[in-house]
Motif scaffolding. Sequence first.
Motif, PDB file in Angstrom:
ATOM      1  N   VAL A   1       0.985  -1.362  -0.013  1.00  0.00           N
ATOM      2  CA  VAL A   1       0.011   0.010   0.037  1.00  0.00           C
ATOM      3  C   VAL A   1       0.747   1.456  -0.201  1.00  0.00           C
ATOM      4  CG1 VAL A   1      -1.704   1.421   1.293  1.00  0.00           C
ATOM      5  CG2 VAL A   1      -2.039  -1.053   1.107  1.00  0.00           C
ATOM      6  N   LEU A   2       1.977   1.395   0.925  1.00  0.00           N
ATOM      7  CA  LEU A   2       2.706   2.455   0.891  1.00  0.00           C
ATOM      8  C   LEU A   2       3.655   2.642  -0.749  1.00  0.00           C
ATOM      9  CD1 LEU A   2       4.509   2.344   4.372  1.00  0.00           C
ATOM     10  CD2 LEU A   2       3.087   4.005   3.495  1.00  0.00           C
ATOM     11  N   ALA A   3       3.988   1.566  -1.194  1.00  0.00           N
ATOM     12  CA  ALA A   3       4.655   1.617  -2.498  1.00  0.00           C
ATOM     13  C   ALA A   3       3.564   2.039  -3.542  1.00  0.00           C
ATOM     14  CB  ALA A   3       5.106   0.299  -2.881  1.00  0.00           C
TER      15      ALA A   3
ATOM     16  N   GLY B   1      13.567  11.330  -7.196  1.00  0.00           N
ATOM     17  CA  GLY B   1      14.485  10.862  -5.671  1.00  0.00           C
ATOM     18  C   GLY B   1      13.828  11.061  -4.515  1.00  0.00           C
ATOM     19  N   TRP B   2      13.039  12.119  -4.395  1.00  0.00           N
ATOM     20  CA  TRP B   2      12.304  12.359  -3.218  1.00  0.00           C
ATOM     21  C   TRP B   2      11.352  11.376  -2.897  1.00  0.00           C
ATOM     22  CZ3 TRP B   2       7.113  13.350  -2.314  1.00  0.00           C
ATOM     23  CH2 TRP B   2       6.925  13.607  -1.027  1.00  0.00           C
ATOM     24  N   THR B   3      10.484  11.080  -3.944  1.00  0.00           N
ATOM     25  CA  THR B   3       9.497   9.768  -3.936  1.00  0.00           C
ATOM     26  C   THR B   3      10.008   8.585  -3.400  1.00  0.00           C
ATOM     27  OG1 THR B   3       9.364   9.441  -6.132  1.00  0.00           O
ATOM     28  CG2 THR B   3       7.807  11.068  -5.337  1.00  0.00           C
ATOM     29  N   VAL B   4      11.278   8.367  -3.869  1.00  0.00           N
ATOM     30  CA  VAL B   4      11.741   6.895  -3.767  1.00  0.00           C
ATOM     31  C   VAL B   4      12.495   6.915  -2.260  1.00  0.00           C
ATOM     32  CG1 VAL B   4      13.785   5.514  -4.205  1.00  0.00           C
ATOM     33  CG2 VAL B   4      12.502   6.365  -5.976  1.00  0.00           C
TER      34      VAL B   4
ATOM     35  N   PHE C   1       3.086   5.728  -3.015  1.00  0.00           N
ATOM     36  CA  PHE C   1       4.132   6.834  -3.604  1.00  0.00           C
ATOM     37  C   PHE C   1       4.123   6.788  -5.138  1.00  0.00           C
ATOM     38  CE2 PHE C   1       5.105   7.438   0.752  1.00  0.00           C
ATOM     39  CZ  PHE C   1       5.714   8.506   0.726  1.00  0.00           C
ATOM     40  N   LEU C   2       3.711   5.541  -5.654  1.00  0.00           N
ATOM     41  CA  LEU C   2       3.780   5.633  -7.139  1.00  0.00           C
ATOM     42  C   LEU C   2       2.654   6.568  -7.662  1.00  0.00           C
ATOM     43  CD1 LEU C   2       3.804   4.141  -9.871  1.00  0.00           C
ATOM     44  CD2 LEU C   2       2.534   2.623  -9.489  1.00  0.00           C
ATOM     45  N   LYS C   3       1.588   6.651  -6.803  1.00  0.00           N
ATOM     46  CA  LYS C   3       0.489   7.776  -7.212  1.00  0.00           C
ATOM     47  C   LYS C   3       0.906   8.915  -7.179  1.00  0.00           C
ATOM     48  CE  LYS C   3      -3.816   6.702  -5.582  1.00  0.00           C
ATOM     49  NZ  LYS C   3      -5.023   6.078  -4.721  1.00  0.00           N
ATOM     50  N   VAL C   4       1.805   9.233  -6.027  1.00  0.00           N
ATOM     51  CA  VAL C   4       2.343  10.521  -5.926  1.00  0.00           C
ATOM     52  C   VAL C   4       3.020  10.963  -6.997  1.00  0.00           C
ATOM     53  CG1 VAL C   4       3.832  11.899  -4.414  1.00  0.00           C
ATOM     54  CG2 VAL C   4       2.121  10.449  -3.279  1.00  0.00           C
TER      55      VAL C   4
ATOM     56  N   THR D   1      10.854   4.806   0.783  1.00  0.00           N
ATOM     57  CA  THR D   1      12.026   3.761   1.522  1.00  0.00           C
ATOM     58  C   THR D   1      12.094   3.768   2.965  1.00  0.00           C
ATOM     59  OG1 THR D   1      13.369   3.682  -0.777  1.00  0.00           O
ATOM     60  CG2 THR D   1      14.404   2.942   1.342  1.00  0.00           C
ATOM     61  N   VAL D   2      12.318   5.345   3.375  1.00  0.00           N
ATOM     62  CA  VAL D   2      12.371   5.464   4.838  1.00  0.00           C
ATOM     63  C   VAL D   2      11.287   5.205   5.476  1.00  0.00           C
ATOM     64  CG1 VAL D   2      12.612   7.703   6.445  1.00  0.00           C
ATOM     65  CG2 VAL D   2      14.002   7.444   4.581  1.00  0.00           C
ATOM     66  N   LEU D   3       9.881   5.631   5.107  1.00  0.00           N
ATOM     67  CA  LEU D   3       8.774   5.097   5.679  1.00  0.00           C
ATOM     68  C   LEU D   3       8.543   3.638   5.531  1.00  0.00           C
ATOM     69  CD1 LEU D   3       6.015   7.590   4.453  1.00  0.00           C
ATOM     70  CD2 LEU D   3       6.852   7.428   6.438  1.00  0.00           C
ATOM     71  N   VAL D   4       8.683   2.779   4.581  1.00  0.00           N
ATOM     72  CA  VAL D   4       8.631   1.459   4.707  1.00  0.00           C
ATOM     73  C   VAL D   4       9.944   0.953   5.781  1.00  0.00           C
ATOM     74  CG1 VAL D   4       9.304  -0.587   3.183  1.00  0.00           C
ATOM     75  CG2 VAL D   4       8.019   1.078   2.316  1.00  0.00           C
TER      76      VAL D   4
END
Length: 94
Positions: free
Chosen positions: A45-47, A76-79, A50-53, A83-86
């Motif tokens: 769901v998180l991935a 880069g910001w989205t990745v 962020f794909l949607k973002v 990654t940090v949130l996951v």
Amino acid sequence: MPTPAAARTARHRAVLVWLALMGATAVSWYLGDGHGARQAATVGVLAVAFLKVYLVGRYFMELSQAPRVLRLLFGGWTVVVCTVLVAMYLVGDR
């Protein structure tokens, strides 16, 4: 003023991205509704979020027309944030 062909192409691309966003919403809803392992579903769901973002920023906030460095910074910001949130979720879940 864009040419009629360019306007049609942009409209076509917007429709395709909108359909992808709707599909991503359906996938995240499916995962969030208790399908699959809890940890894997949350990461999924998180991935998807962020794909949607990324898609909204790129195609509906005109970042596709922005200078390359800005597009790279946004990607880069989205990745990095995803990654940090996951990582925070996975480490905090132990």
